[in-house]
Design an enzyme around this catalytic site. Structure first.
Site, PDB file in Angstrom:
ATOM      1  CB  CYS A 131      -0.907  -0.017   1.227  1.00 18.12           C
ATOM      2  SG  CYS A 131      -1.862   1.497   1.400  1.00 18.12           S
ATOM      3  CB  CYS A 134      -0.525   2.448   4.079  1.00 19.31           C
ATOM      4  SG  CYS A 134      -2.032   1.843   3.344  1.00 19.31           S
ATOM      5  CG  ASP A 135       3.259   1.123   4.465  1.00 17.71           C
ATOM      6  OD1 ASP A 135       2.806   1.589   5.521  1.00 17.71           O
ATOM      7  OD2 ASP A 135       3.043  -0.038   4.085  1.00 17.71           O
TER       8      ASP A 135
END
Ligand code: NAP
Length: 304
Positions: A131, A134-135
């Site tokens: 993701c 997200c990261d």
């Protein structure tokens, strides 16, 4: 007993929830993670009609959720283990709980396919990610790799250039699957380089990822690529394991439905990425959800 139980709160489930609740059916949406599904972790959605400048994925799905709630849909955080049909009603077996419903809409979507190589599991959360939104920020000014050649891989590679010092895209062929507009943007981006005809063989490091062994599928040659992050976007696997004995699945595990989202089991529908279809997008997921909810309403009122 609920009129409609929807499993999964991605765009398909949320849209089904809006339509079902607005039709005054008692509606519950069961979700095991966070509402919004894959769309919620998409930085920007540019092709959903009505938003000229695009819209943030989570902004769009948060708004869908609020709309479903406005019409009275209930949300339940829970992990469905099994769905069965007994005496004309459906039973949802959750961890530690049972739910009954007249109709069920399966909208569990799909999850990221894994590479299945040495080091992948070990370094997940320590350099391996599925993701970008997200990261991505963890890799500011650091070199990273993106594996895959589809829309997700290229869209996320472009997104990651905001943070990373470089993004090396590893793709198993010499042509991308991604849509042309994304390809053009990626080819123009100076931070993105391509490693064609290649697959990841192993992910290595100490505490976190440091090196990836990449193999050229044409020559067999193996190369070390030194990166701090490996983002994987090699397609999706449908979340259909707990319904495989109830509905018909195709070879890839997607649910086969008719054009009205019917699964062949009366009162049981499937919508969104989880079903066999040619175009998996938010716009087709929400359409599926709407159709499934309207069909559920007809079934309950005896018109189906
Ligand atoms: P996808 O379209 O299935 O693409 C998967 C990519 O990974 C392909 O390039 C494939 O290579 C490669 N791949 C598959 N298995 C592999 C393996 N074992 N090892 C190495 N590479 C592998 O998946 P996706 O990009 O996640 O997209 C899923 C769906 O969502 C698609 O329908 C897509 O169009 C849609 N989507 C749309 C948008 C948008 O419209 N903006 C954004 C994201 C996703 P090959 O090409 O050689 O098969």
């Amino acid at each position: 007993m609920k009129d409609v139980a929807i499993i999964g709160a991605g765009p398909a489930g949320l849209s089904a929830g809006i339509y079902a609740a607005r039709a005054k059916l008692s509606t519950v949406i069961v979700e095991k993670m966070y509402p919004g599904g894959q769309a919620a972790i998409t930085d920007r959605i540019e092709n959903y009609p009505g938003f000229r400048e695009g819209i943030g994925g989570s902004e769009l799905t948060d708004s869908m959720k609020a709309q479903a709630e406005k019409f009275g849909a209930e949300f339940l955080n829970g992990d469905v283990q099994k769905v069965s049909k007994q005496d004309g009603k459906f039973i949802l077996h959750l961890k530690g709980e049972i739910l009954e419903a007249r109709t069920v809409i399966l909208a569990m979507g799909a999850e990221s396919r894994k590479l299945g190589v040495k080091g992948e599991k070990e370094y997940t959360g320590r350099g391996v990610s599925y993701c970008a939104t997200c990261d991505g920020a963890f890799y500011t000014d650091r070199p990273i790799m993106m594996v895959g050649g589809g829309d997700t891989a290229i869209e996320e590679a472009l997104y990651l250039t905001r943070f990373a010092s470089s993004v090396q895209v590893v793709h198993r062929r010499d042509q991308l699957r991604a849509t042309r507009i994304l390809q053009e943007r990626a080819f123009k981006n100076e931070k993105i380089k391509f490693i064609w005809d290649s697959v990841v063989e192993e992910i290595k490091g100490q505490d976190t990822v440091e090196e990836v062994i990449v193999r050229n599928v044409k020559t067999g040659e193996k190369t070390s690529v030194f990166v701090n992050g490996v983002f994987v976007a090699i397609g999706l696997v449908p979340n259909t394991s707990f319904v495989k004995d109830l509905v018909k699945l195709n070879e890839q595990g997607y649910i086969i439905t008719d054009e009205n989202m019917g699964t062949g089991v009366p009162g049981l529908y499937a919508a969104g990425d989880i079903r066999q279809k040619s175009l998996r997008q938010v716009v087709t997921a929400v359409a599926d959800g709407a159709i499934a909810a309207v069909e559920a309403e007809k079934y309950i009122s005896g018109q189906a």
